[in-house]
Design an enzyme around this catalytic site. Structure first.
Site, short mmCIF file in Angstrom:
data_model
loop_
_atom_site.label_atom_id
_atom_site.label_comp_id
_atom_site.label_asym_id
_atom_site.label_seq_id
_atom_site.Cartn_x
_atom_site.Cartn_y
_atom_site.Cartn_z
N ARG A 15 0.84 -1.20 0.00
CA ARG A 15 0.00 0.00 0.00
C ARG A 15 0.88 1.25 0.00
O ARG A 15 2.07 1.18 0.22
CB ARG A 15 -0.92 0.01 1.24
N LYS A 75 2.22 2.04 7.21
CA LYS A 75 2.62 1.25 8.36
C LYS A 75 3.52 2.06 9.29
O LYS A 75 4.12 3.06 8.90
CB LYS A 75 3.38 0.00 7.91
N TYR A 94 -0.39 4.55 10.56
CA TYR A 94 -0.68 3.58 11.63
C TYR A 94 0.59 3.43 12.46
O TYR A 94 1.69 3.34 11.90
CB TYR A 94 -1.02 2.20 11.04
N HIS A 96 0.22 1.69 16.07
CA HIS A 96 -0.01 0.57 17.01
C HIS A 96 1.11 0.54 18.05
O HIS A 96 1.76 -0.48 18.26
CB HIS A 96 -0.12 -0.76 16.25
N GLU A 118 -4.89 4.77 14.04
CA GLU A 118 -5.77 3.85 14.78
C GLU A 118 -6.42 4.48 16.00
O GLU A 118 -7.37 3.91 16.54
CB GLU A 118 -5.02 2.57 15.18
N ASP A 270 -6.12 -11.18 14.69
CA ASP A 270 -5.17 -10.14 15.13
C ASP A 270 -5.39 -9.74 16.58
O ASP A 270 -4.54 -9.09 17.18
CB ASP A 270 -5.22 -8.92 14.19
#
Ligand SMILES: NC(=O)c1ccc[n+]([C@@H]2O[C@H](COP(=O)([O-])OP(=O)(O)OC[C@H]3O[C@@H](n4cnc5c(N)ncnc54)[C@H](O)[C@@H]3O)[C@@H](O)[C@H]2O)c1
Length: 370
Positions: A15, A75, A94, A96, A118, A270
């Protein structure tokens, strides 16, 4: 503002953080866009699509990070990217964080402004930058299930929609949220007989109103699931309890009661998975068999359809990226509470409580850095 788009370097990530359409929107708002060469190729956007709308292509990630005021990506940064990130640079992607102390410490050290997709949150509690990926995974799940139900793929050789004179497949969807609703819609569209299980009666009432007649609803209880799973050809796991591990709705002992060659696609893998025997797998090797039942547990399903996923993700992120670019991050988060909730790390301080708590690190309020 100068917006930079590096190429994603996490393994198998195709992506890109900004489409040519998104870049065009930012340029029309008076900004400049710099894109690393081939950043969009994996999603079907070659360099010339970006240059055609006025973006600049540069050779390396260092060339992007070296000049950009704001980096827009997909990411979380990984180790080779850490030294490229500059003090005061805004990163919109993102992260995380709670899953990685190493990343958290690296971003604290970088003194960058880290705004995490997120945790951007609407007033109703929904997470608008996670929804598109749940939609993709939800719609993919019956497609993958149908594939692995084929006999050469290890399945019991059942066609989801049946044919005239032959019953369609029986599909159980566990969880009727974003993933589950999208799964049920596609499975029902194939002609399968679908049952959605959820423990929220209000949600089941809504789904009963909007879903087609070949999709019914049932309360999620252990006995209802135990009874239904005996007849299931395909089970799709789509449960989420926010901030917690998924509950094991399908237990090991239920597998022996299932039809041999039945398929389980546990999208919630996940978060630990709602099927006791499910474990994370990869697109390279997506399935394994337990007690004759095929298990599919790919933890990043949207990665298989980067074109759709990139368009879905950037369609949701772009309005926020434009706001950050137009106002600068500080004014943007002062004026937009949804974006304020996305700010995790600023100038070496952790300003998102759950991240600080995850690693027993110091928490500072967002106000202290505004
Ligand atoms: N594997 C992947 O590639 C991938 C991609 C996107 C999302 N996901 C995951 O899919 C899962 C579902 O995400 P979502 O966006 O649909 O969440 P969601 O919050 O929209 O929906 C979750 C649903 O689960 C229901 N639920 C909670 N407890 C239940 C129980 N005991 N029995 C039945 N239903 C129960 C809730 O009522 C809710 O309707 C999450 O774990 C998410 O991280 C995985």
């Amino acid at each position: 503002m100068l917006i930079g788009v590096p190429k994603e370097i996490k393994p198998l990530e195709k992506r890109v953080g900004l489409t040519p359409g998104g870049a065009e929107m930012l340029i029309r708002n008076g900004h400049k866009v710099v894109v690393e060469t081939n950043a969009g190729v994996g999603s079907g956007f070659p360099d010339d699509r970006y240059t055609a709308i006025g973006a600049t292509i540069v050779a390396t990630a260092a060339d992007v990070y070296g000049v950009a005021d704001m980096i827009v990506k997909v990411k979380e940064p990984i180790a080779p990217e850490y030294p490229l990130i500059r003090k005061g640079q805004t990163l919109f992607t993102y992260f995380h964080f709670a899953a990685s102390r190493e990343l958290t410490e690296a971003m604290v050290k970088s003194e960058a402004v880290c705004i995490a997709y997120e945790t951007v949150q609407k007033p109703d509690g929904s997470l608008p930058l996670l929804v598109p990926m749940s939609e993709v995974a939800g719609r993919m799940a019956p497609q993958e299930g149908a594939k692995y139900l084929e006999h050469p793929m290890g399945g019991r050789g059942v066609l989801l929609g049946g044919i005239p004179g032959v019953r369609p497949a029986n599909v159980m969807v566990l969880g009727g949220g974003v993933v589950g609703t999208n799964s049920a819609k596609i499975a029902a569209g194939f002609g399968a007989q679908v049952t959605i299980f959820d423990n929220n009666l209000y949600r089941l009432r809504y789904l009963d109103d909007v879903m087609p007649r070949n999709c019914v609803t049932q309360m999620s209880t252990a006995s209802n699931i135990r009874e239904a799973i005996v007849e299931a050809d395909l089970v799709i796991g789509a449960v989420l309890i926010v901030g917690a591990k998924a509950p094991h709705l399908v237990t090991r002992d239920m597998l022996s009661t299932m039809k041999p060659g039945a398929v389980i696609v546990d999208v919630s893998v996940d978060q630990g998975g709602c099927v006791e025997t499910c474990k994370p797998t990869t697109h390279d090797n997506p399935t394994y068999v337990v007690d004759g039942v095929v298990h599919y547990g790919v933890a990043n399903m949207p990665g298989a359809v980067p074109y759709t996923s990139t368009l879905g993700l950037t369609g949701a992120t772009l309005p926020y990226a434009v706001e950050l670019a137009n106002k600068g991050w500080q004014n943007a988060v002062k004026e937009n509470r949804e974006l304020a909730l996305g700010v995790n790390v600023v100038a070496g301080k952790i300003v998102y409580k759950a991240v600080a708590e995850a690693f027993d690190m110091q928490y500072d309020s967002l106000d202290s850095v505004l």
